[in-house]
Each structure stands twice: as C-alpha cells, then as structure tokens.
Enzyme design. Structure first.
Site, PDB file in Angstrom:
ATOM      1  N   HIS A   1       0.854  -1.286   0.034  1.00  0.00           N
ATOM      2  CA  HIS A   1      -0.256  -0.011  -0.042  1.00  0.00           C
ATOM      3  C   HIS A   1       0.804   1.215  -0.093  1.00  0.00           C
ATOM      4  O   HIS A   1       0.402   2.211  -0.241  1.00  0.00           O
ATOM      5  CB  HIS A   1      -0.804  -0.029   1.183  1.00  0.00           C
ATOM      6  CG  HIS A   1      -1.974  -1.076   1.282  1.00  0.00           C
ATOM      7  ND1 HIS A   1      -2.803  -1.251   0.156  1.00  0.00           N
ATOM      8  CD2 HIS A   1      -2.274  -2.245   2.024  1.00  0.00           C
ATOM      9  CE1 HIS A   1      -3.629  -2.244   0.433  1.00  0.00           C
ATOM     10  NE2 HIS A   1      -3.257  -2.811   1.588  1.00  0.00           N
TER      11      HIS A   1
ATOM     12  N   ASP B   1      -2.710 -10.483  -2.576  1.00  0.00           N
ATOM     13  CA  ASP B   1      -3.278  -9.911  -1.338  1.00  0.00           C
ATOM     14  C   ASP B   1      -4.707  -9.571  -1.606  1.00  0.00           C
ATOM     15  O   ASP B   1      -4.989  -9.095  -2.668  1.00  0.00           O
ATOM     16  CB  ASP B   1      -2.389  -9.070  -0.660  1.00  0.00           C
ATOM     17  CG  ASP B   1      -2.927  -8.330   0.534  1.00  0.00           C
ATOM     18  OD1 ASP B   1      -1.997  -8.585   1.581  1.00  0.00           O
ATOM     19  OD2 ASP B   1      -3.840  -7.493   0.804  1.00  0.00           O
TER      20      ASP B   1
ATOM     21  N   HIS C   1      -6.186  -7.166  -0.517  1.00  0.00           N
ATOM     22  CA  HIS C   1      -6.596  -5.698  -0.675  1.00  0.00           C
ATOM     23  C   HIS C   1      -5.701  -5.289  -2.123  1.00  0.00           C
ATOM     24  O   HIS C   1      -4.635  -5.808  -2.505  1.00  0.00           O
ATOM     25  CB  HIS C   1      -5.879  -4.834   0.410  1.00  0.00           C
ATOM     26  CG  HIS C   1      -6.378  -5.439   1.585  1.00  0.00           C
ATOM     27  ND1 HIS C   1      -5.712  -5.989   2.728  1.00  0.00           N
ATOM     28  CD2 HIS C   1      -7.720  -4.930   2.152  1.00  0.00           C
ATOM     29  CE1 HIS C   1      -6.687  -6.260   3.646  1.00  0.00           C
ATOM     30  NE2 HIS C   1      -7.743  -5.410   3.483  1.00  0.00           N
TER      31      HIS C   1
HETATM   32  N1  Q9C Z   1      -9.902  -2.748  11.133  1.00  0.00           N
HETATM   33  C1  Q9C Z   1      -2.502  -5.288   4.222  1.00  0.00           C
HETATM   34  O1  Q9C Z   1      -3.097  -6.249   3.982  1.00  0.00           O
HETATM   35  N2  Q9C Z   1      -8.298  -1.993   7.097  1.00  0.00           N
HETATM   36  N3  Q9C Z   1      -3.089  -3.939   4.631  1.00  0.00           N
HETATM   37  C2  Q9C Z   1      -8.561  -2.404   8.350  1.00  0.00           C
HETATM   38  C3  Q9C Z   1     -10.360  -3.050   9.814  1.00  0.00           C
HETATM   39  C4  Q9C Z   1      -6.882  -1.716   6.833  1.00  0.00           C
HETATM   40  C5  Q9C Z   1      -4.401  -4.050   5.052  1.00  0.00           C
HETATM   41  C6  Q9C Z   1     -10.134  -2.208   8.580  1.00  0.00           C
HETATM   42  C7  Q9C Z   1      -6.352  -2.818   5.835  1.00  0.00           C
HETATM   43  C8  Q9C Z   1      -4.971  -2.697   5.495  1.00  0.00           C
HETATM   44  C9  Q9C Z   1      -1.066  -5.185   3.796  1.00  0.00           C
HETATM   45 ZN    ZN Z   2      -4.087  -7.161   2.545  1.00  0.00          ZN
END
Ligand code: Q9C
Ligand code: ZN
Length: 337
Positions: free
Chosen positions: A155, A189, A191
């Site tokens: 990210h 991943d 995301h």
């Molecule tokens: N508490 C990676 O997988 N959103 N980053 C979380 C729930 C953040 C993920 C919301 C997601 C970031 C590297």
């Molecule tokens: Zn992720």
C-alpha cells in the site's frame, strides 16, 4: 527455498488503528510473521536466513527522498509512542516544502492505520532489505525465494504510507530486478496493491497485475478498479482484477488463471509475488472465502510459469490460521519445482 526473516520486525507493534472514527486493536501484529516463520521452517528444503544490507539508494529509487527522511525524523520526534497521521492537508507529498509537523503527518500518509514511532524507520528498512536479499538470491540463479516482510509494503506509494505499509518492499525488489530485464509483479493480497500500482504506473519495464476484493467495498477504496490500466508508456502495463466479496475457490479460480495467463503472455524475466493470506475464508478483515488447500493450488500455478520468482509477504491476519496457510502455499511451490 531460501526464506529471509527480518528479526527486527519484533520491534514494530503499533497499538491501534482508527477506522471511521473507531479505535480498534491493530491487526498487523508481530505474531503473524513468527507463525509463518515457524511453519515454513519445518518444511524440507527451506532455509531461513537474515537480511543482508543493501545501499539505501535501492529504497530511494522507489520512494521520494523527502518521504524517506520524514519517516526517520517523525520517528525521532515521536519517541517510543506511536503518532498517527493527521487528516490535513491532503496532498501527494512529492517535493513538499511544508514544515509544520502536524501538516506533514497528513501529507506523507493516507490513512489512520499506519502510525510512526522511533522504531518505524529502522524496522521498515529491515523489511525492505529482506525483499532485496530475496531478490538477490533469485538474481543469482535460484528459481524461488521468500521474504517474510513485516511491516508489509504494497500500500505504500512513492511518498505516502498507508494500509500498515511504510516502504513498498515488493516494488523495491521489482525495481532492483528490473535492472536485469522485464519484471512482472503479481499481487494476490486481498487488498489492492495501490502503492505498487502507483509506483510503476508510468513504466513499461515492470508489469503490475493485481487480483483483490472490489475496492468499492474494501480498503483502499480509492484505487484498484478495472479502468486503471497505466498511463504514458505504462499504458496497458497495469491490470486490475477486482473480485466481488464473499466468493470462494471455484469462482475465484477462473479470474486467477486469467491473471496468470496475462503474466505468462508478458514473458517477464523475473516475477515478484505480493503474497497476502488475507483472502482466506477465516481472515478477520479480508471478505473473501478461499480455502487453505487453494493456496497450494495457487502456488502450483504460479510455479508452473517457470519464471524466477521472489515471494514477498504482505497481509494475512488470522494468527490461528497463518501456519497452515503458509505451509500450504510454500509446499505448493516446492512440490511444483
Ligand atoms: N479494522 C494489508 O493487508 N483496514 N493491509 C482494516 C478493519 C486496513 C490491509 C479495517 C487494511 C489494510 C497489507
Ligand atoms: Zn491485505
């Protein structure tokens, strides 16, 4: 398979993340990498090594130098407490002349999941060095290596941290390998790897292929749509496959194979895989429903490309499942090779 383990990650333990105004415990915990390391170290053919040191210029080829020094300076100012980004002013951060500390926190970060303390720069460097070490192993002639990067990276943009990521480890590895020939990054991943997309968006020497939960509903929300195909000479060197929430192995598989085909057709000399285990059915934040066995199948398909491959750890947040999911993925790779 050489597996690179950046032991300094244990010094990184952000206490909480703030989502939509609500403070929650931080999902990106040290146990993640400890579990993955413990399980893969039991697999025959795996050797665990520590990162080697590479010149910081490999980080600064991918990240803005103002951003890199911000991370170090903000950490010194924070001491051992974690400080969070502020929400103003919004901006790209590149070539910024703004000096106010509160404003700078809003320039160099895009969310409230990614706080900075006086260990952040040091652990983010070690994570990037792990990716570079794994890339150098493949450059020397190994078919595969695995960097257990923590903090994760995909990210992080050229000059903004976010999504638990500070330096973009996969992009740093891909840029390093691009000096030798064409590279593809395959991001599995759950995301969207907005940072990797952003870093290579105008380049035709690094193809970026991303398969992820539809950003209409999932982080990072602002990027990862199908119409994002690259610009300038990078046009058609970026490909996104957004997936509806809730889907399982059989529905995911055709899309995954289309992405694999796209990589094969681009005929890269090296492949960097951003490996997240957060598309797993029991992941607390992912929203997809892939099985543990499916990770073996994905690894087999990627290994069948016969492209020298660097695996770079990204997400995966169910600490109770990570041992078996990592074991499934890594043994899929070794069985195919
Ligand atoms: N508490 C990676 O997988 N959103 N980053 C979380 C729930 C953040 C993920 C919301 C997601 C970031 C590297
Ligand atoms: Zn992720």
């Amino acid at each position: 398979m050489i597996v690179v383990y950046p032991s300094r990650h244990l010094r990184h333990h952000p206490p909480s993340e703030i989502f939509n105004g609500v403070v929650e415990p931080h999902a990106e915990v040290p146990e993640r990498i400890e579990h993955i390391k413990a399980s893969v170290s039991n697999i025959a053919g795996v050797r665990i090594v520590l990162p080697k040191h590479f010149p910081l210029s490999w980080i600064e080829q991918v990240h803005d130098s103002g951003y890199v020094s911000y991370l170090a300076e903000a950490g010194r100012l924070s001491g051992n407490a974690y400080t969070y980004p502020s929400v103003f002013p919004y901006g790209s951060g590149e070539n910024s002349s703004i000096t106010n500390e509160i404003a700078r926190r809003g320039i160099y970060g895009f969310d409230l999941y990614t706080p900075v303390s006086n260990t952040t720069y040091y652990v983010a460097c070690a994570s990037a060095m792990a990716a570079l070490t794994a890339a150098s192993v493949v450059r020397r002639g190994e078919m595969v290596s695995y960097a257990l990067c923590r903090p994760p990276g995909h990210h992080a943009e050229r000059s903004r941290m976010g999504g638990y990521c500070y330096f973009n480890n996969a992009a740093i590895a891909a840029n390093y390998l691009s000096r030798q020939g064409k590279v593809a990054v395959f991001d599995i991943d759950v995301h969207h790897g907005n940072g990797t997309q952003h870093i290579f968006y105008e380049r035709d020497d690094v193809m970026v292929v991303n398969i992820h939960a539809d950003p209409t509903y999932k982080f990072p929300f602002f990027s990862g749509f199908e119409h994002e195909i690259g610009v300038g000479k990078g046009k058609l060197f970026n490909k996104n496959y957004p997936i509806p929430l809730g889907i399982s192995d059989e529905e995911y598989h055709p899309v995954f194979m289309a992405a694999v085909k796209r990589i094969r057709e681009s005929a890269p000399q090296y492949l960097v895989v951003s490996v997240g285990y957060d598309a797993h059915v029991n992941d607390p934040i992912g929203g997809l429903r892939l099985s543990t066995a499916y990770y073996h199948r994905m690894a087999t398909a990627i290994a069948s490309l016969h492209i020298p491959t660097v695996l770079v750890q990204e997400g995966g947040y169910n600490t109770g499942e990570l041992r078996s999911v990592a074991q499934s993925f890594v043994s899929g790779f070794l069985d195919a090779n």
